[in-house]
Design a protein around this motif. Structure first.
Motif, PDB file in Angstrom:
ATOM      1  N   LYS A 291       0.819  -1.220   0.000  1.00  0.00           N
ATOM      2  CA  LYS A 291       0.000   0.000   0.000  1.00  0.00           C
ATOM      3  C   LYS A 291       0.853   1.270   0.000  1.00  0.00           C
ATOM      4  CE  LYS A 291      -0.637   0.442   5.037  1.00  0.00           C
ATOM      5  NZ  LYS A 291      -1.612   0.307   6.143  1.00  0.00           N
ATOM      6  N   ASN A 292       2.193   1.110   0.019  1.00  0.00           N
ATOM      7  CA  ASN A 292       3.088   2.267   0.064  1.00  0.00           C
ATOM      8  C   ASN A 292       4.051   2.193  -1.128  1.00  0.00           C
ATOM      9  OD1 ASN A 292       4.825   4.359   0.680  1.00  0.00           O
ATOM     10  ND2 ASN A 292       5.155   3.744   2.803  1.00  0.00           N
ATOM     11  N   THR A 293       3.867   3.068  -2.113  1.00  0.00           N
ATOM     12  CA  THR A 293       4.713   3.007  -3.311  1.00  0.00           C
ATOM     13  C   THR A 293       6.152   3.422  -3.029  1.00  0.00           C
ATOM     14  OG1 THR A 293       4.089   5.260  -3.952  1.00  0.00           O
ATOM     15  CG2 THR A 293       2.795   3.439  -4.876  1.00  0.00           C
ATOM     16  N   TYR A 294       6.369   4.177  -1.934  1.00  0.00           N
ATOM     17  CA  TYR A 294       7.728   4.628  -1.675  1.00  0.00           C
ATOM     18  C   TYR A 294       8.029   4.771  -0.178  1.00  0.00           C
ATOM     19  CZ  TYR A 294      12.249   6.525  -2.898  1.00  0.00           C
ATOM     20  OH  TYR A 294      13.595   6.691  -3.051  1.00  0.00           O
ATOM     21  N   PRO A 295       8.242   3.633   0.519  1.00  0.00           N
ATOM     22  CA  PRO A 295       8.725   3.716   1.908  1.00  0.00           C
ATOM     23  C   PRO A 295      10.190   4.089   1.983  1.00  0.00           C
ATOM     24  CG  PRO A 295       8.502   1.425   1.240  1.00  0.00           C
ATOM     25  CD  PRO A 295       7.940   2.251   0.126  1.00  0.00           C
ATOM     26  N   GLY A 296      10.895   4.079   0.835  1.00  0.00           N
ATOM     27  CA  GLY A 296      12.304   4.482   0.800  1.00  0.00           C
ATOM     28  C   GLY A 296      13.233   3.337   1.130  1.00  0.00           C
ATOM     29  N   ARG A 297      13.920   3.454   2.258  1.00  0.00           N
ATOM     30  CA  ARG A 297      14.746   2.368   2.773  1.00  0.00           C
ATOM     31  C   ARG A 297      14.078   1.803   4.011  1.00  0.00           C
ATOM     32  NH1 ARG A 297      16.000   6.015  -0.593  1.00  0.00           N
ATOM     33  NH2 ARG A 297      17.209   7.385   0.757  1.00  0.00           N
ATOM     34  N   GLY A 298      14.234   0.495   4.230  1.00  0.00           N
ATOM     35  CA  GLY A 298      13.543  -0.125   5.357  1.00  0.00           C
ATOM     36  C   GLY A 298      14.375  -1.179   6.047  1.00  0.00           C
TER      37      GLY A 298
ATOM     38  N   PHE B 239       9.534  -2.974  12.199  1.00  0.00           N
ATOM     39  CA  PHE B 239       9.808  -2.455  10.860  1.00  0.00           C
ATOM     40  C   PHE B 239       9.871  -0.938  10.917  1.00  0.00           C
ATOM     41  CE2 PHE B 239       7.551  -1.488   6.605  1.00  0.00           C
ATOM     42  CZ  PHE B 239       8.767  -1.290   5.952  1.00  0.00           C
ATOM     43  N   ILE B 240      11.012  -0.385  10.484  1.00  0.00           N
ATOM     44  CA  ILE B 240      11.158   1.063  10.409  1.00  0.00           C
ATOM     45  C   ILE B 240      11.622   1.413   8.999  1.00  0.00           C
ATOM     46  CG2 ILE B 240      13.584   1.085  11.207  1.00  0.00           C
ATOM     47  CD1 ILE B 240      12.864   3.645  12.795  1.00  0.00           C
ATOM     48  N   HIS B 241      11.118   2.517   8.470  1.00  0.00           N
ATOM     49  CA  HIS B 241      11.508   2.926   7.120  1.00  0.00           C
ATOM     50  C   HIS B 241      11.654   4.436   7.065  1.00  0.00           C
ATOM     51  CE1 HIS B 241       7.109   3.632   6.318  1.00  0.00           C
ATOM     52  NE2 HIS B 241       6.977   2.535   7.049  1.00  0.00           N
ATOM     53  N   THR B 242      12.224   4.949   5.993  1.00  0.00           N
ATOM     54  CA  THR B 242      12.587   6.360   5.973  1.00  0.00           C
ATOM     55  C   THR B 242      11.413   7.299   5.722  1.00  0.00           C
ATOM     56  OG1 THR B 242      13.280   6.082   3.659  1.00  0.00           O
ATOM     57  CG2 THR B 242      14.998   6.011   5.342  1.00  0.00           C
ATOM     58  N   TYR B 243      10.477   6.903   4.851  1.00  0.00           N
ATOM     59  CA  TYR B 243       9.402   7.814   4.467  1.00  0.00           C
ATOM     60  C   TYR B 243       8.023   7.205   4.746  1.00  0.00           C
ATOM     61  CZ  TYR B 243      13.388   9.408   1.654  1.00  0.00           C
ATOM     62  OH  TYR B 243      14.629   9.795   1.223  1.00  0.00           O
ATOM     63  N   MET B 244       7.107   8.079   5.137  1.00  0.00           N
ATOM     64  CA  MET B 244       5.744   7.609   5.374  1.00  0.00           C
ATOM     65  C   MET B 244       5.085   7.180   4.057  1.00  0.00           C
ATOM     66  SD  MET B 244       5.177   7.611   8.557  1.00  0.00           S
ATOM     67  CE  MET B 244       3.396   7.452   8.666  1.00  0.00           C
ATOM     68  N   HIS B 245       5.396   7.915   2.981  1.00  0.00           N
ATOM     69  CA  HIS B 245       4.857   7.615   1.653  1.00  0.00           C
ATOM     70  C   HIS B 245       5.553   8.526   0.662  1.00  0.00           C
ATOM     71  CE1 HIS B 245       2.556  11.341   2.177  1.00  0.00           C
ATOM     72  NE2 HIS B 245       2.119  10.859   3.333  1.00  0.00           N
ATOM     73  N   ASP B 246       5.229   8.378  -0.602  1.00  0.00           N
ATOM     74  CA  ASP B 246       5.799   9.227  -1.643  1.00  0.00           C
ATOM     75  C   ASP B 246       5.289  10.663  -1.461  1.00  0.00           C
ATOM     76  OD1 ASP B 246       7.233   9.990  -3.847  1.00  0.00           O
ATOM     77  OD2 ASP B 246       6.360   8.493  -5.196  1.00  0.00           O
ATOM     78  N   GLY B 247       6.033  11.619  -1.973  1.00  0.00           N
ATOM     79  CA  GLY B 247       5.596  13.004  -1.852  1.00  0.00           C
ATOM     80  C   GLY B 247       6.703  13.964  -2.222  1.00  0.00           C
ATOM     81  N   GLU B 248       6.362  15.244  -2.242  1.00  0.00           N
ATOM     82  CA  GLU B 248       7.324  16.313  -2.531  1.00  0.00           C
ATOM     83  C   GLU B 248       7.109  17.442  -1.529  1.00  0.00           C
ATOM     84  OE1 GLU B 248       9.719  16.122  -4.562  1.00  0.00           O
ATOM     85  OE2 GLU B 248       9.145  14.456  -5.871  1.00  0.00           O
ATOM     86  N   PRO B 249       7.970  17.581  -0.518  1.00  0.00           N
ATOM     87  CA  PRO B 249       9.090  16.702  -0.182  1.00  0.00           C
ATOM     88  C   PRO B 249       8.590  15.401   0.445  1.00  0.00           C
ATOM     89  CG  PRO B 249       8.878  18.385   1.494  1.00  0.00           C
ATOM     90  CD  PRO B 249       7.878  18.740   0.410  1.00  0.00           C
ATOM     91  N   LEU B 250       9.498  14.447   0.573  1.00  0.00           N
ATOM     92  CA  LEU B 250       9.149  13.153   1.148  1.00  0.00           C
ATOM     93  C   LEU B 250       8.957  13.278   2.660  1.00  0.00           C
ATOM     94  CD1 LEU B 250      11.747  11.156  -0.914  1.00  0.00           C
ATOM     95  CD2 LEU B 250       9.309  10.642  -0.921  1.00  0.00           C
ATOM     96  N   PRO B 251       7.814  12.824   3.189  1.00  0.00           N
ATOM     97  CA  PRO B 251       7.561  12.950   4.621  1.00  0.00           C
ATOM     98  C   PRO B 251       8.273  11.858   5.431  1.00  0.00           C
ATOM     99  CG  PRO B 251       5.663  11.953   3.552  1.00  0.00           C
ATOM    100  CD  PRO B 251       6.650  12.279   2.464  1.00  0.00           C
ATOM    101  N   SER B 252       8.987  12.269   6.474  1.00  0.00           N
ATOM    102  CA  SER B 252       9.757  11.330   7.291  1.00  0.00           C
ATOM    103  C   SER B 252       8.854  10.369   8.058  1.00  0.00           C
ATOM    104  CB  SER B 252      10.625  12.089   8.294  1.00  0.00           C
ATOM    105  OG  SER B 252      11.623  12.839   7.643  1.00  0.00           O
ATOM    106  N   PHE B 253       9.399   9.182   8.328  1.00  0.00           N
ATOM    107  CA  PHE B 253       8.715   8.175   9.144  1.00  0.00           C
ATOM    108  C   PHE B 253       8.313   8.786  10.486  1.00  0.00           C
ATOM    109  CE2 PHE B 253       8.683   4.809  12.342  1.00  0.00           C
ATOM    110  CZ  PHE B 253       7.962   3.809  11.713  1.00  0.00           C
ATOM    111  N   GLN B 254       7.166   8.362  10.991  1.00  0.00           N
ATOM    112  CA  GLN B 254       6.671   8.860  12.271  1.00  0.00           C
ATOM    113  C   GLN B 254       6.325   7.699  13.194  1.00  0.00           C
ATOM    114  OE1 GLN B 254       3.324  11.408  11.461  1.00  0.00           O
ATOM    115  NE2 GLN B 254       4.581  13.035  10.581  1.00  0.00           N
ATOM    116  N   GLY B 255       6.547   7.904  14.487  1.00  0.00           N
ATOM    117  CA  GLY B 255       6.122   6.944  15.505  1.00  0.00           C
ATOM    118  C   GLY B 255       7.138   5.860  15.793  1.00  0.00           C
ATOM    119  N   GLU B 256       6.697   4.892  16.588  1.00  0.00           N
ATOM    120  CA  GLU B 256       7.526   3.749  16.948  1.00  0.00           C
ATOM    121  C   GLU B 256       7.615   2.785  15.768  1.00  0.00           C
ATOM    122  OE1 GLU B 256       7.552   0.096  20.252  1.00  0.00           O
ATOM    123  OE2 GLU B 256       6.134   1.752  20.435  1.00  0.00           O
ATOM    124  N   PRO B 257       8.750   2.052  15.622  1.00  0.00           N
ATOM    125  CA  PRO B 257       8.811   1.026  14.583  1.00  0.00           C
ATOM    126  C   PRO B 257       7.593   0.111  14.639  1.00  0.00           C
ATOM    127  CG  PRO B 257      10.960   1.311  15.579  1.00  0.00           C
ATOM    128  CD  PRO B 257      10.008   2.169  16.373  1.00  0.00           C
TER     129      PRO B 257
END
Length: 235
Positions: A10-17, A168-186
């Motif tokens: 459901k996430n096209t761009y979590p970035g790195r995980g 599971f922790i990843h860099t971005y919440m989802h795709d976007g401009e700018p890319l929104p950083s991960f939030q919350g606990e892994p």
């Protein structure tokens, strides 16, 4: 617990995980790391083995524009410790442990990546195996909601993880401009199956256009024997 397959699809761009946890039979520590990319430079990579760990390498050296944030060793092993990160802070943690610093102390010298306006978070994990058991920690260093004047530092530690459970922790919440950083606990996620089915599930769940490379390792807690899988989109 969340299903990794659903979280990724459901996430096209979590970035790195990073995923760390315990196999569902309770026998193995499980570590996984994947990278994705939107630019030609980011996609022009493969994972290759380096000692007991791995490093990134340009698939086509002629297309490598800027190696500063994309060429690094994501996984290094130091005795009973396995370090996995999304940047050259792998070396920072390794060197810190050598000096007697903790995981959290080692990362005090680092911040998020200098790639504004995204300010990509630095995510890191450390698994410690000893006497048939293990524990692990995860860290994220990120800007303050896109404000680079403040670095937000979060460290999460997990003792004796339960069978079939991981984080599971990843860099971005989802795709976007700018890319929104991960939030919350892994995220608390299900880990099931052997190394091949787990690797296949992760790889097939990552967005086809954006996925680049995947590393998975299962370590038998009783014997220390390990199995590793590396999958590269560029072959």
């Amino acid at each position: 617990m969340l299903k990794l397959e659903q979280e990724l699809k459901k996430n096209t761009y979590p970035g790195r995980g990073i995923v760390i946890g315990r196999s569902d039979d309770g026998r193995s520590a499980v570590i996984a790391y994947f990278i994705m990319g939107r630019s030609v430079n980011s996609r022009n990579r493969v994972f290759v083995t380096q000692g007991e760990g791995i490093r990134t390498q340009a698939y086509d050296p002629a297309k490598l524009a800027d190696p500063s944030l994309i060429i690094y060793a994501p996984v290094r092993v130091r005795g009973n410790d396995i370090i996995v990160t999304n940047g050259d802070q792998t070396d920072t943690v390794y060197e810190g442990l050598e000096k007697g610093l903790t995981f959290e102390q080692s990362l005090r010298s680092r911040e998020f990546e200098p790639d504004g306006p995204n300010y990509t978070p630095r995510i890191s994990g450390l698994a410690h195996l000893e006497n048939g058991e293990f524990d692990f920690a995860m860290s994220i260093l990120k800007s303050n909601e896109g404000d680079p004047s403040c670095c937000c530092r979060h460290t999460f530690s997990y003792d004796r993880p339960a069978a079939g459970e991981g984080r599971f922790i990843h860099t971005y919440m989802h795709d976007g401009e700018p890319l929104p950083s991960f939030q919350g606990e892994p995220k608390r996620v299900v880990i099931e199956g052997g190394i091949d089915s787990f690797t296949d599930m992760l790889w097939e769940s990552l967005n086809q256009e954006n996925k680049v490379s995947l590393f998975v390792r299962f370590i038998d807690l009783a014997t220390g024997n390990q199995e590793t899988r590396i999958v590269n989109k560029n072959q």
